[in-house]
Scaffold this active site. Structure first.
Site, PDB file in Angstrom:
ATOM      1  N   CYS A   2       0.910  -1.129   0.085  1.00  0.00           N
ATOM      2  CA  CYS A   2      -0.084  -0.039  -0.150  1.00  0.00           C
ATOM      3  C   CYS A   2       0.963   1.017  -0.070  1.00  0.00           C
ATOM      4  CB  CYS A   2      -0.929   0.026   1.267  1.00  0.00           C
ATOM      5  SG  CYS A   2      -1.696  -1.756   1.415  1.00  0.00           S
ATOM      6  N   ARG A  27       1.173   2.179  -6.010  1.00  0.00           N
ATOM      7  CA  ARG A  27       1.571   1.394  -4.909  1.00  0.00           C
ATOM      8  C   ARG A  27       0.358   0.221  -4.614  1.00  0.00           C
ATOM      9  NH1 ARG A  27       6.478   2.072  -2.585  1.00  0.00           N
ATOM     10  NH2 ARG A  27       5.690   0.635  -0.791  1.00  0.00           N
ATOM     11  N   TRP A  82      -3.977  -1.889  -1.228  1.00  0.00           N
ATOM     12  CA  TRP A  82      -3.699  -2.999  -2.405  1.00  0.00           C
ATOM     13  C   TRP A  82      -3.995  -4.436  -1.343  1.00  0.00           C
ATOM     14  CZ3 TRP A  82      -1.261  -7.912  -2.755  1.00  0.00           C
ATOM     15  CH2 TRP A  82      -1.253  -8.526  -4.246  1.00  0.00           C
ATOM     16  N   ASN A 108       1.351  -0.487   5.935  1.00  0.00           N
ATOM     17  CA  ASN A 108       1.682  -1.008   4.735  1.00  0.00           C
ATOM     18  C   ASN A 108       2.237  -2.245   4.810  1.00  0.00           C
ATOM     19  OD1 ASN A 108       2.574  -1.654   2.134  1.00  0.00           O
ATOM     20  ND2 ASN A 108       4.197  -0.422   2.392  1.00  0.00           N
ATOM     21  N   GLY A 109       2.044  -3.427   4.672  1.00  0.00           N
ATOM     22  CA  GLY A 109       2.579  -4.725   4.948  1.00  0.00           C
ATOM     23  C   GLY A 109       1.741  -5.751   5.406  1.00  0.00           C
ATOM     24  N   GLU A 489       9.447 -11.328 -21.690  1.00  0.00           N
ATOM     25  CA  GLU A 489       9.082 -10.190 -21.253  1.00  0.00           C
ATOM     26  C   GLU A 489       7.766  -9.538 -21.833  1.00  0.00           C
ATOM     27  OE1 GLU A 489       8.959  -6.015 -19.333  1.00  0.00           O
ATOM     28  OE2 GLU A 489       9.320  -8.209 -18.644  1.00  0.00           O
ATOM     29  N   LYS A 493       4.270  -8.029 -20.253  1.00  0.00           N
ATOM     30  CA  LYS A 493       3.658  -6.807 -20.631  1.00  0.00           C
ATOM     31  C   LYS A 493       2.255  -6.748 -21.161  1.00  0.00           C
ATOM     32  CE  LYS A 493       5.792  -4.734 -18.888  1.00  0.00           C
ATOM     33  NZ  LYS A 493       6.853  -5.412 -17.959  1.00  0.00           N
ATOM     34  N   GLU A 496       0.086  -7.924 -18.358  1.00  0.00           N
ATOM     35  CA  GLU A 496      -0.125  -7.049 -17.228  1.00  0.00           C
ATOM     36  C   GLU A 496      -1.071  -5.890 -17.570  1.00  0.00           C
ATOM     37  OE1 GLU A 496       3.196  -5.770 -14.677  1.00  0.00           O
ATOM     38  OE2 GLU A 496       4.092  -6.092 -16.454  1.00  0.00           O
ATOM     39  N   HIS A 512       7.207 -29.043 -28.337  1.00  0.00           N
ATOM     40  CA  HIS A 512       6.949 -30.320 -27.269  1.00  0.00           C
ATOM     41  C   HIS A 512       6.015 -29.979 -26.461  1.00  0.00           C
ATOM     42  CE1 HIS A 512      11.336 -31.110 -28.325  1.00  0.00           C
ATOM     43  NE2 HIS A 512      11.826 -29.931 -28.090  1.00  0.00           N
ATOM     44  N   LYS A 611       2.893  -1.583  -8.061  1.00  0.00           N
ATOM     45  CA  LYS A 611       4.161  -1.334  -8.630  1.00  0.00           C
ATOM     46  C   LYS A 611       5.232  -1.833  -7.578  1.00  0.00           C
ATOM     47  CE  LYS A 611       7.287   0.704 -11.334  1.00  0.00           C
ATOM     48  NZ  LYS A 611       7.399   0.188 -12.820  1.00  0.00           N
TER      49      LYS A 611
HETATM   50  C1  AGP Z   1       6.733  -5.625 -14.275  1.00  0.00           C
HETATM   51  O1  AGP Z   1       5.918  -4.748 -15.275  1.00  0.00           O
HETATM   52  C2  AGP Z   1       6.008  -5.671 -13.111  1.00  0.00           C
HETATM   53  N1  AGP Z   1       5.472  -4.462 -12.387  1.00  0.00           N
HETATM   54  C3  AGP Z   1       6.839  -6.638 -12.136  1.00  0.00           C
HETATM   55  O2  AGP Z   1       6.851  -7.861 -12.615  1.00  0.00           O
HETATM   56  C4  AGP Z   1       7.958  -5.944 -11.399  1.00  0.00           C
HETATM   57  O3  AGP Z   1       9.040  -6.204 -12.396  1.00  0.00           O
HETATM   58  C5  AGP Z   1       8.276  -6.917 -10.367  1.00  0.00           C
HETATM   59  O4  AGP Z   1       7.371  -6.952  -9.173  1.00  0.00           O
HETATM   60  C6  AGP Z   1       9.700  -6.588  -9.949  1.00  0.00           C
HETATM   61  O5  AGP Z   1       9.835  -5.460  -9.301  1.00  0.00           O
HETATM   62  P1  AGP Z   1      11.085  -4.539  -9.049  1.00  0.00           P
HETATM   63  O6  AGP Z   1      11.972  -4.546 -10.179  1.00  0.00           O
HETATM   64  O7  AGP Z   1      10.847  -3.310  -8.613  1.00  0.00           O
HETATM   65  O8  AGP Z   1      11.765  -5.608  -7.818  1.00  0.00           O
END
Ligand code: AGP
Length: 616
Positions: A2, A27, A82, A108-109, A489, A493, A496, A512, A611
């Protein structure tokens, strides 16, 4: 994960809390709330003299609509959520009050022992108003209070197991905030006659550049004019004041529609910053201050292990190919979350990297601590200055991407690659790489920003492709060698931001099994640059074509053979074979972005994500 914030000073707190929460929204963004020490401000049914709490499901803009524009109160706390424990409801939103309404907290946690604490409090007649783990904190705080809020919070957190960044206030001590940190980031902002607490510096950058990063096990007390930090034994701690270098506009959209779009277009400059002052043409090598390793120690490195999560993990995978080719030592990328609990074998000659944009990802942080606990040396590769991984690692490199706000990481990926490549050049030139080879690598790296600018100057074909394919519900992304992690990757993307199911695979691997999923509705995107595996990838493209699967290719300008096999082709400039991960990532990022637009998705705040993932 959060976002939390606190303010005490002469100004009305509400607008400052709301603006700070807006900046922290990346966040977590499922519900939000503020609490103010405002005599007479109430929520439905609460007495006039309690702390005023306004909270609700939804975004910060929804909360803003509920806050009276002229609401008084110069001390307050705020939270954007979150959800980890308890659904997304008004009651589960923070801040939480105790039974008297005199104490309020934001957290937060994750409190791992909250069940036991809750049962203990219930047995003492405490009434709970939410399903959250966090609410136990405010009830414990109220019970621990004996005239000193700092002591009460210190006593409270000593009962907690898990992670926390907490900010608390008490009606009986107006003008004072207290905070504590363990595992979740908390920054103190020192203003002119006012003070701030926040999860990260983006929330307070508009007000101060003087900050103190709290470490685990530290407690802070602040009023408008002073602050004090102490440990869990109530002993005072002296802390260093840091200076934030980022500009405010770097956390604004500056004319772009979304932060993701802005950050994709910032990549050429971000890569230039990641390379600046780190390429040495005279010795044809790389320079990285901050490694805390001398040449002899670097020469003794016999193995390189990269710990990371998500996009950073994919950047780490790309780096392993470059490191093995340029340095000729075994290199492996490990999912941090898996390595931590695998009782890892830490070898004497191994050098570990913890790669993390935010520098706060719990999986990566704990894996780093596990390796350090076993005597391993871990260097950080981070973007956020002053982040926990950066501070706790044994040295490291900042990638200088500038703030990355969009949940979908883009510029941090290519900037991490740039930093890894400088390290590979440095190590390679210490071993078998010749001066010429080093120079060619430097030229290839320096050419990348311009090559990406060429791609960004011609995005209409990518947008048109998204228009044609955004309605598909399944995609494959396929690459070989150093571009296999780029395929992973690209799939991440698309998943996400557009919520389309996508899988990344080594192009050779689909025969396979996954080939069974190929249909006319399932496009396959092949990363097929001019490198040693091009022919192999073309063969895989033909295998998919033979099963009537749509084939989209990311290829090098002028590659007619690929164009003859593929249904659609997006072109990138010709480049050094090790540079294609930079060039192929950009059209893949843009394709995901445009598909998200076509599907009306909330690009910068995709559902269910955040994030910086500060919980395991
Ligand atoms: C990537 O677009 C995501 N937001 C997520 O996979 C991110 O890369 C992952 O949580 C790692 O974050 P960091 O690089 O801040 O450790």
């Amino acid at each position: 994960m959060c976002g939390i914030i606190g303010y005490c000073g002469p100004r009305r707190a509400a607008p400052i809390l709301l603006e700070g929460l807006k900046r922290l929204e990346y966040r977590g963004y499922d519900s939000a709330g503020i609490a103010l020490a405002t005599p007479g401000c109430t929520t439905a049914g609460e007495g006039a003299d309690s702390l005023g709490v306004i909270k609700a499901r939804g975004k910060i803009k929804d909360l803003k609509a509920l806050v009276p524009p002229d609401i008084a109160g110069t001390t307050g706390i705020g939270h954007t959520r979150w959800a980890t424990h308890g659904e997304v409801t008004d009651a589960n939103a923070h801040p939480h009050l105790d039974g008297t309404g005199d104490f309020a907290i934001v957290h937060n946690g994750v409190i791992e022992n909250f069940h036991q604490l809750r049962d203990h409090l219930l047995a003492q007649g405490v009434e709970f108003h939410s399903e959250t783990d966090s609410e136990v904190i405010v009830h414990l705080l109220a019970r621990a209070y004996q005239g000193d809020l700092v002591a009460a919070l210190t006593a409270t957190v000593s009962l907690l197991k898990g992670t926390y960044g907490i900010v608390a206030m008490y009606r009986g001590e107006p003008g004072r905030l207290v905070g504590a940190r363990n595992g979740s980031p908390l920054v103190l902002g020192i203003g002119q006659g006012e003070m701030f607490l926040a999860s990260d510096t983006t929330a307070i950058l508009g007000y101060t550049r003087q900050v103190i990063y709290l470490e685990d096990g530290e407690v802070v007390s602040l009023t408008a004019d002073e602050y004090a930090t102490s440990d869990l034994m109530n002993r005072e701690i002296r802390k260093e004041v840091d200076h934030i270098s980022w500009e405010l506009e770097s956390i604004e959209k500056t004319g772009f529609t979304h932060f993701m779009e802005k950050e994709i277009y910032e990549q050429p400059e971000a890569i230039r910053r990641a390379l600046r002052g780190r390429l040495d043409r005279e010795y044809a090598t790389g320079h990285l201050g901050g490694l805390n390793l001398n040449s002899r120690e670097l020469l003794e490195v016999g193995r390189i292990v990269l710990l990371a999560a998500g996009t950073s993990y994919h950047a780490g995978m790309v780096a392993t190919y470059a490191l093995e080719e340029l340095v000729r030592v075994p290199a492996v990328a490990e999912l941090a979350s898996e390595l931590r609990y695998r009782n890892p074998l830490v070898e004497r000659d191994a050098l570990y990297f913890a790669a993390s944009q935010s520098g706060e990802t719990a999986d990566t942080l704990y894996a780093m601590r596990e390796v350090q606990r076993k005597g391993g040396r871990v260097l950080g590769i981070c973007n956020v200055v002053g982040s926990t991984i950066a501070r706790e690692s044994d040295g490291g490199v900042y990638i200088h991407s500038g703030p990355e706000i969009s949940v979908a990481s883009t510029k941090a990926f290519t900037s991490q690659l740039a930093a890894f490549y400088v390290f590979a050049l440095l190590m390679g030139r210490m071993r078998h790489l010749s001066h010429d080879q080093g120079l060619r690598l430097i030229e290839a790296l320096e050419a990348v920003p311009g090559q990406i600018e060429a791609i960004l100057a011609h995005t209409e074909p990518i947008r048109a492709l998204a228009r044609r394919y955004a309605s598909c519900e399944h995609f494959f992304f396929l690459g070989r060698g150093i571009n296999y992690p780029v395929a992973l990757e690209a799939a991440l993307k698309l998943k996400e931001v557009s919520y389309i199911h996508a899988e990344g695979y080594s192009a050779a691997e689909i025969k396979h099994g996954p080939l069974a999923l190929i249909t006319e509705e399932t496009p396959s995107v092949f990363l097929v640059p001019r490198d040693g595996l091009r022919e192999k990838v073309i063969t895989s493209m033909k295998e998919v074509k033979a099963r009537r699967g749509p084939v989209i290719a990311l290829a090098v300008e002028g590659d007619q053979e690929v164009a003859r096999v593929a249904d659609e082709v997006l072109y990138v400039p010709e480049a050094h074979h090790l540079m294609y991960p930079f060039l192929l990532a950009v059209p893949a990022q843009l394709f995901a972005y445009y598909c998200a637009l076509e599907r009306g998705c909330n690009v910068d705040q995709p559902r269910n994500l955040a994030k910086s993932v500060t919980v395991e």
